[in-house]
Scaffold this active site. Structure first.
Site, short mmCIF file in Angstrom:
data_model
loop_
_atom_site.label_atom_id
_atom_site.label_comp_id
_atom_site.label_asym_id
_atom_site.label_seq_id
_atom_site.Cartn_x
_atom_site.Cartn_y
_atom_site.Cartn_z
CG ASP A 70 -1.96 -1.07 1.17
OD1 ASP A 70 -2.16 -1.57 0.18
OD2 ASP A 70 -3.03 -1.03 1.93
CG HIS A 212 2.32 0.15 4.21
ND1 HIS A 212 2.04 -0.80 5.27
CD2 HIS A 212 1.24 0.95 4.21
CE1 HIS A 212 0.91 -0.44 5.60
NE2 HIS A 212 0.29 0.29 4.93
#
Length: 253
Positions: A70, A212
């Site tokens: 993400d 991430h």
């Protein structure tokens, strides 16, 4: 018996003797040959092919798993991650922030060209259920347009920030929401070893790992996690493929 017949009888006897010896020798030779052939014949076996069920049981079953990232793209760390994924021949899913895609379109293009899946993570990483529906839909559509303009393909999946979505947004965006099942909170701990340990201990078949690609520690952890799980027999796939066996990842809170 007259003496003139003795030599003839002697020769006849010798002839008969030699004839018998020759026949006995030929008989033994033939017998030995048969024994030799019999000894070298292969053992009997079934000509029936092995059943397909037995063949499938003999082949190792591939355990599918998805690794997702993400908040990218990042101009340095995402490229480092892509290098590592390419070296391992692993495909991942990237949920993209629209405003970051605008800054680094070349990174988006590389993600797409190397066979990874791109998804929507809103334009500015807002909690969609805490803003007006109009603004929330704008956040989603704007990111879709940016990604489509770079890749030439429509976006099909969204990961709503914080996992929060609703039926109104689902009906308006026509995107499939994708959540996760393993979250090491890498953005919080910022510790490679801690992230690796958490994921490797928790993960199981059909899981979706959340990481991430905007942190160096997370990228290092991702590559170590991949190496460990590959050794355990896992196969990494994108979330669209994983949904075939784990449709629950498309639910939202």
């Amino acid at each position: 018996m007259k003496k003139q017949y003795l030599p003839l009888l002697t020769y006849l006897g010798i002839f008969l003797f030699l004839l018998c010896v020759g026949m006995l020798y030929q008989s033994r030779k033939t017998s030995d040959g048969v024994t030799s052939i019999t000894a070298t014949e292969p053992e009997s076996f079934s000509s029936e092919p092995e059943s397909s069920s037995n063949l499938s049981e003999a082949l190792p079953r591939k355990k599918k798993i998805a690794i997702t990232f993400d908040d990218g793209p990042h101009p340095v760390y995402t490229l480092k991650l892509l290098d590592g994924l390419a070296q391992r021949n692993v495909k991942a899913t990237f949920f993209i922030i629209g405003e970051s895609a605008e800054r680094y379109p070349e990174v988006i293009k590389r993600i797409h060209d190397e066979g990874h899946l791109l998804g929507n993570h809103t334009y500015s990483h807002v909690q969609l259920t805490c803003i007006s529906s109009t603004r929330a839909i704008e956040e989603i559509h704007k990111t879709n347009d940016i990604l489509s303009s770079i890749t030439g393909e429509n976006v099909r999946y969204i990961r709503p920030p914080f996992g929060l979505y609703n039926k109104t947004l689902a009906a308006s965006s026509d995107l499939v929401p994708v959540l996760w099942t393993v979250d090491p909170r890498d953005w919080s701990v910022l510790n490679t070893n801690s992230v690796v340990s958490h994921v490797v201990k928790k993960v199981k078949e059909n899981d979706v790992i959340l990481l991430h690609d905007i942190f160096d520690t997370s990228v290092d952890a991702a590559l170590q996690i991949i190496d460990s799980l590959l050794e355990q027999g896992y196969t990494f796939v994108t979330v669209d493929e994983l949904m075939e066996s784990n449709p629950k990842i498309a639910l939202y809170r």
